[in-house]
Design an enzyme around this catalytic site. Sequence first.
Site, PDB file in Angstrom:
ATOM      1  N   ASP A  87     -41.102  17.075 -17.239  1.00 38.72           N
ATOM      2  CA  ASP A  87     -40.939  16.008 -18.215  1.00 38.72           C
ATOM      3  C   ASP A  87     -41.887  16.275 -19.387  1.00 38.72           C
ATOM      4  O   ASP A  87     -43.081  16.546 -19.184  1.00 38.72           O
ATOM      5  CB  ASP A  87     -41.246  14.650 -17.574  1.00 38.72           C
TER       6      ASP A  87
ATOM      7  N   ASN B  41     -41.189  11.328 -30.900  1.00 36.09           N
ATOM      8  CA  ASN B  41     -40.025  10.913 -31.693  1.00 36.09           C
ATOM      9  C   ASN B  41     -40.407   9.847 -32.714  1.00 36.09           C
ATOM     10  O   ASN B  41     -39.973   9.881 -33.872  1.00 36.09           O
ATOM     11  CB  ASN B  41     -38.913  10.389 -30.773  1.00 36.09           C
TER      12      ASN B  41
ATOM     13  N   ASP C 285     -35.290  16.676 -31.609  1.00 38.86           N
ATOM     14  CA  ASP C 285     -34.254  17.599 -31.147  1.00 38.86           C
ATOM     15  C   ASP C 285     -34.729  19.047 -31.220  1.00 38.86           C
ATOM     16  O   ASP C 285     -34.487  19.849 -30.302  1.00 38.86           O
ATOM     17  CB  ASP C 285     -32.985  17.424 -31.976  1.00 38.86           C
TER      18      ASP C 285
ATOM     19  N   GLU D 230     -35.682  13.897 -22.016  1.00 35.90           N
ATOM     20  CA  GLU D 230     -36.709  14.925 -22.219  1.00 35.90           C
ATOM     21  C   GLU D 230     -37.095  15.591 -20.904  1.00 35.90           C
ATOM     22  O   GLU D 230     -38.152  16.228 -20.794  1.00 35.90           O
ATOM     23  CB  GLU D 230     -37.959  14.312 -22.868  1.00 35.90           C
TER      24      GLU D 230
END
Length: 953
Positions: A825, A833, A842, A869
């Site tokens: 993770d 983000n 991205d 993620e």
Amino acid sequence: MSDLPNDLPIRRFSRRDGLPGTQVHALTCDHLGRFWFAGSSGLASYDGVRVRRYQQRDGLSTHGLRALAVRPGAPHELLVGGDAGVDLLDLREIGPPRVRPLLTTPTWTGGRVEVLLPDPDAGGGLWIGTASGLYRWDPDSGAHPVTDPTLAGQHVTALVRSGPLVWAATHGGLLHRHAARPGGAPGGWTLPYPAPLPGGATTALCAAPDGTLFVGASSQLTELAPDGTVRATLPLPAPVTALLFQPPSQTHPAELWVGVGARLLTFRRGAGGWQAHGPALSEGRVNALHGDPFGNVWAATDSRGVLRVSALRRVYQRPLVPSPQAAYSVRPGGSRGWLVGAEQALWRFEEDVTPPSGWQAQVIADLPAVWDTLELESGERWFATQQGLWRAAPGQAPVPAAPDDPEAQAPARALLCLRGRLWIGTVRGLLSVPLADPHAPLRRHLNGATPLGYVYTLCAGHDGTLWIGTLGQGLWREQDGPLSRVTDPAPDLLGVTGNVYALAPCDDGDLIAVQDNRVLRLGPGGVHLLARSEEAVAGWAVLVQGDRLWVGGSDGLSEYDARSGERRRQANWPGADSWEFTTSRSLAAGPGALLCGLNTGLLKVDLTELGRLTAPPPPTLASLEFRPGPAPLPPEVAQASGAGPHTLPQGHWGLEAWPACPWYLDEDTLRLRHRLLGWEADWSAPHPPGPIRYQSLPAGRYTLQVQAFAPLTGWSAPQSLLRLHVQPPRWQRRLSAAFTALTGPFLQTRRLRRQNLALEQRVQERTREVERAHDALLNANRELQTLSLTDALTGVPNRRQFDAAWQQAAAQVQAGHPVTLALLDIDHFKGFNDTYGHQEGDRCLQRVAGALRGALRGPADLLARYGGEEFGVILPGESLRDAAGVIERLRRNVEELGIPNAASPHATVTVSVGAVTVVPGAPGLPADWLDLADAALYRAKDLGRNRVVHDRP
């Protein structure tokens, strides 16, 4: 929970479906996936489309049949045993099989054949159990009785192969035979369990892949280990008539299916051994059981034909309730509990944690039509019901929340805790109350001086925004201020007077909204249409899980790509008259599963098992018939039955081709499409399986292609089933030949030769274009298949491919090979983000995927995007020590990228890793090992992130 509720997808085959009779003694599956049923009235086959039957007029020696087997080394040959011996059916040709007697009267003296057992170690040999003894048939020497004194004249009731042993059940006891060893002792029969046996005479046998033998007797079932020791015994109330062992799946333990008396029972292997699972099916005597590659269980019965218990029993499971009730809301209620608001009461369902899993159900409150429920930290519960707003103090019965407030007594639809307030949506508007003082007067939230009207659903955004879906007034929002309407320049997308039935937040802050017949995604870039439904309402409930969007509607459960809107599957419950979701609160996510509130009750969908379902196999050609016109067809054409190529004259004739598709999960939803290349370029509209007809085709070359579609899994690969060459009329061919013969000597000029050459070149080029187009189509289909297994953003395999690979890797553990599973993770990715934007997010995912890919050793290792993620890595064949180095390299490669992350205390993008190495003999199921890796990942996060926690079961 029961795997066998009354409305489980069970398919029955009887006379109405084409069986010659309802007494069926044996069943088996051939090399093309067709099922064959043998009974007292003849033989029948089923190819997923239709049932065809065969009797004495079709060449069988008798219509009284009792045994079936596929000949070893010759999968196209089916052996049929009956009252008059054994027939052999040649299945190589399309259409009815060719039948020839193998062992029949008057040369066959063994009498009625009870059971057939192929012997793959003897060049296609066959054991034949009869009422008067055991026989051996060899292709070279024919049939001869086994003269061993322990078998001579004995009634053989069952035969089974278990590892190197062949077991035979007779009235004299239970015997086994060792095969002859090269250079060693010859094979022979031994009687280790003479009669009388515990539990009475042996009546049925079956074997597990590891050599375990299950022995069914008059009053008990015995499990024998490969070394002959007794592992377990199960007392039974009646004689065992049939047995089937089903190996464990990724999420379900092993199953044992037992025909007992007039019932079919199921047992599951739990911690304490075999335990009864689910209610009995009362089907009369079960003569034989068979498991197919899909996981279905087929049963041949003595009076009710054939039944098939679908493998979807592992996907769709219903908790038992006293009576079917519509489920209006599904809310978590404890670690493994659920609060389900039904028509007449609020139920609590608690799922058992030890196999065989079950459900305990109890009534929490006698309230009608509970649309939503919430439990506060204080233990106080609130209920949105058809009779208004109710609440209950801990341990107390529910009472009206505000009995003097008419708006609180209006039918309530949704509850939500947000920003320190409890929000209530009713058919008259929006209300709220402070959580710190839930007994304070209710506050009304108005649009100016006007109530919102029918508030159907509420949703909390990641930024604290309250989203409000209404019926007739569109979508609204509130964020520490007045209400504001949400609109879009394109009114056909988000209309101001539309009905908003469901709302769900996405991980990136976008919002999914279902308005009327549209599924929309709202974000900073505006409103985007994801899907448009043919139904008046696109969905009653929605749920987002990473890139998966689940929509529960009137036509079942649909899965979409949350960004592109591509529909991945449409899942409904085969055999149910209706699978319709009820409210915006009728869909919830549990560990690896979805809980669905339907108008027929509560249903659990196992997502792991759903993801394991495979697309239909490529269709095959079951039969072909050419129908002559005014002029008869040539005999070689009229009798043709194969795929061709067939050469036919041009004229008024027709053809009828029956495709078959042995996809035995839910044939009622199966659809086919076809096209005749050379005549039509486009596919036909999808249609139910049936005959495909063409007639009076002009001269040319044609190829019939067929493709199968199942809503659960998508399209199969297209398959070319038939090739035709239609020639022009004979007079036209003769005239052309005569013209060429007459004019040829005079037209051999250079110009005409050039024209002929140019014409030939154009024909060749056109042929190449057609071939290139055909190849491009095949490549496109292969690319589409690849894309369905690949994550579009990172280019690595997606969750679907990961689940399939984990299933295969876990199976290797049983074969003696270790495997390591790691879940990774990205640390503080939401903060990344929020700080740098989703485009940078991205790009971060793409760079991390590349770094992880570089840490792998070769094609055997798998890296997949597990969701959001999170990534998953499978390392087959690695020990704990060897895998540790690879896993640490995964973590280090990401750290060394040096991608800045101001939201992380490490200042750069890092990953936390949870891993588990499973060695042969490790306890638990594949799903348990996956949970261990997930738990290790959470420990890595709790310990400060950017680290590896590596365990073993």
